[in-house]
Design an enzyme around this catalytic site. Structure first.
Site, short mmCIF file in Angstrom:
data_model
loop_
_atom_site.label_atom_id
_atom_site.label_comp_id
_atom_site.label_asym_id
_atom_site.label_seq_id
_atom_site.Cartn_x
_atom_site.Cartn_y
_atom_site.Cartn_z
N TYR A 101 1.09 -0.84 -0.13
CA TYR A 101 0.17 -0.20 -0.09
C TYR A 101 0.91 1.06 -0.11
O TYR A 101 1.95 1.06 1.07
CB TYR A 101 -1.14 0.05 1.50
N GLU A 190 -3.26 7.61 -4.10
CA GLU A 190 -3.55 6.17 -3.72
C GLU A 190 -3.85 5.41 -4.05
O GLU A 190 -4.33 4.62 -5.44
CB GLU A 190 -4.97 5.94 -2.21
#
Ligand code: GDP
Ligand code: MN
Length: 380
Positions: A101, A190
């Site tokens: 991530y 993101e």
């Protein structure tokens, strides 16, 4: 402004962040054609402005074009957290060895942007933060000093990523994502998951991208990405008329000028025991056409039972607003009672104009509280 995954990935690509090849499709037949062009296994992904698509059945692997067509049929029309799927992204399927991530966002408290990297990707980041906070490596970038490569190294070590080949790719991806964030005037970039393939190649498999609305004038290409059909019809109408509009769920429609006054108007309605149905901010203008536009937007909401017009004249003049109200009443039939409170510049003249015309169904009150009480009473 939130971007769809495929739009965010388009921006990622422009900045050199690796992504998979893909196509947009709006029908099962288009999905089939896209899969044919791409060849091999593909993934069929719902394009909606919300997360958690995977869990909701909005992301499916397809083995061949016929399968892609079938999966597209299953996903189109699906309701994911209140967002109906009208568009798909078909991309080359990836083999996944690891899911990381990576994000850049604002840390408003620190007045700096914040990079977050973790090996625990593929699940909601809030979940990782709650159950395994130590797995998150966080790093601030001082906007004046700018991004320094040593920072990415710190971030990578902090996340416990020790494969030299992964470190090298991440160093480049982090730098590019930060540049993408700054140069797009983004508020959030993101990548979840940022995958490592079995061959050790790192790639963005998803994108969540929010651009600052106030900076869109600098990015006509991004502004053009806005999908008007994704908004409820009243919000679309408001946007077209350049009116700031927010839908709520009470009964009193609110029209004010300036964000501060509008916010206090919501409070006063609550104090008077009512609930706002929506609100419109006329902004600093408030000329006749602006009033007409705002009234059209407000009254399009079937929940509105009364309208509270709260104007404090600064640059906006009370007489101008009063004329706007009268003009609006001539142009359209408004069934709901309207309560007007005018104060500030030319308020006296404005009230006089309304009193002289005395349209039915229009009430003027001298104070904000009295006007709120009246509007709430009339909505009951
Ligand atoms: P989200 O659920 O809305 O965040 O959608 P994502 O794009 O993150 O996809 C959800 C999950 O689907 C990912 O975490 C992956 O596990 C899986 N997925 C997405 N694309 C692929 C792919 O190309 N291959 C494989 N094997 N899985 C994928
Ligand atoms: Mn995701």
């Amino acid at each position: 402004m939130d971007l769809y995954e495929y739009q965010g990935k388009e921006l990622f690509r422009r900045f050199g962040i690796p992504t998979s090849e893909g196509r947009v499709a709006a029908t099962p037949a288009e999905a089939r054609a896209a899969a044919e062009e791409l060849g091999g296994q593909v993934v069929v992904k719902a394009q909606v402005l919300t997360g958690g698509r995977g869990k909701a059945g909005g992301v499916k692997l397809a083995d061949d074009p016929a399968d892609a067509e079938r999966k597209a049929g299953e996903i189109l029309g699906l309701d994911i957290n209140g967002h109906v799927v009208r568009k798909l992204w078909i991309e080359d399927a990836s083999e996944i060895a690891k899911e990381y991530y990576l994000s850049v966002t604002f840390d408003r408290g620190a007045k700096q942007s914040l990079l977050i990297l973790t090996k625990e990707g593929g699940v909601e980041i809030e979940e990782v933060a709650a159950t395994n906070p130590d797995a998150l490596a966080r790093l601030h970038v001082d906007p004046l000093e700018g991004y320094q490569p040593y920072q990415a190294r710190q971030l990578i070590y902090g996340a416990g990523i020790d494969e030299p080949d992964e470190q090298k790719q991440l160093l480049s991806i982090i730098e590019k994502l930060y540049r993408c964030f700054v140069e797009s005037d983004a508020m959030l970039c993101e990548i979840n998951p940022l995958i490592v393939t079995p061959e050790g190649e790192i790639r963005a498999l998803d994108s969540k991208f929010t651009v600052d609305d106030n900076a869109l004038y600098r990015h006509p290409d991004i502004a053009e990405m806005r999908d008007l059909e994704a908004y409820p019809p009243e919000e679309r109408a408001a946007r077209e008329k350049n009116v700031t509009y927010v839908k709520l769920d009470g009964e009193v429609g609110i029209l004010g000028n300036g964000a501060g006054l509008v916010m206090s108007t919501l409070d006063v309605i609550a104090l008077a025991g009512g609930r706002p149905a929506n609100f419109c901010d006329l902004g600093g203008g408030g000329d006749a056409q602006g009033v007409v536009d705002a009234l059209e937007v407000i009254t399009a909401d079937p929940q509105v039972r009364s309208i509270f017009f709260n104007i404090f004249g600064g640059i906006t003049r009370g007489d101008e607003v009063a004329r706007g109200i009268l003009q609006a009443l001539e142009q359209m039939t408004i069934e709901q009672p309207i309560v007007v409170r005018l104060d500030g510049t030319n308020a006296e003249e404005g009230r006089q104009i309304l009193a002289d015309a005395a349209p039915p169904n229009l009430h003027t009150e001298a104070t904000m509280l009295d006007a709120a009480r009246r509007a709430v009473e009339l909505a009951a």
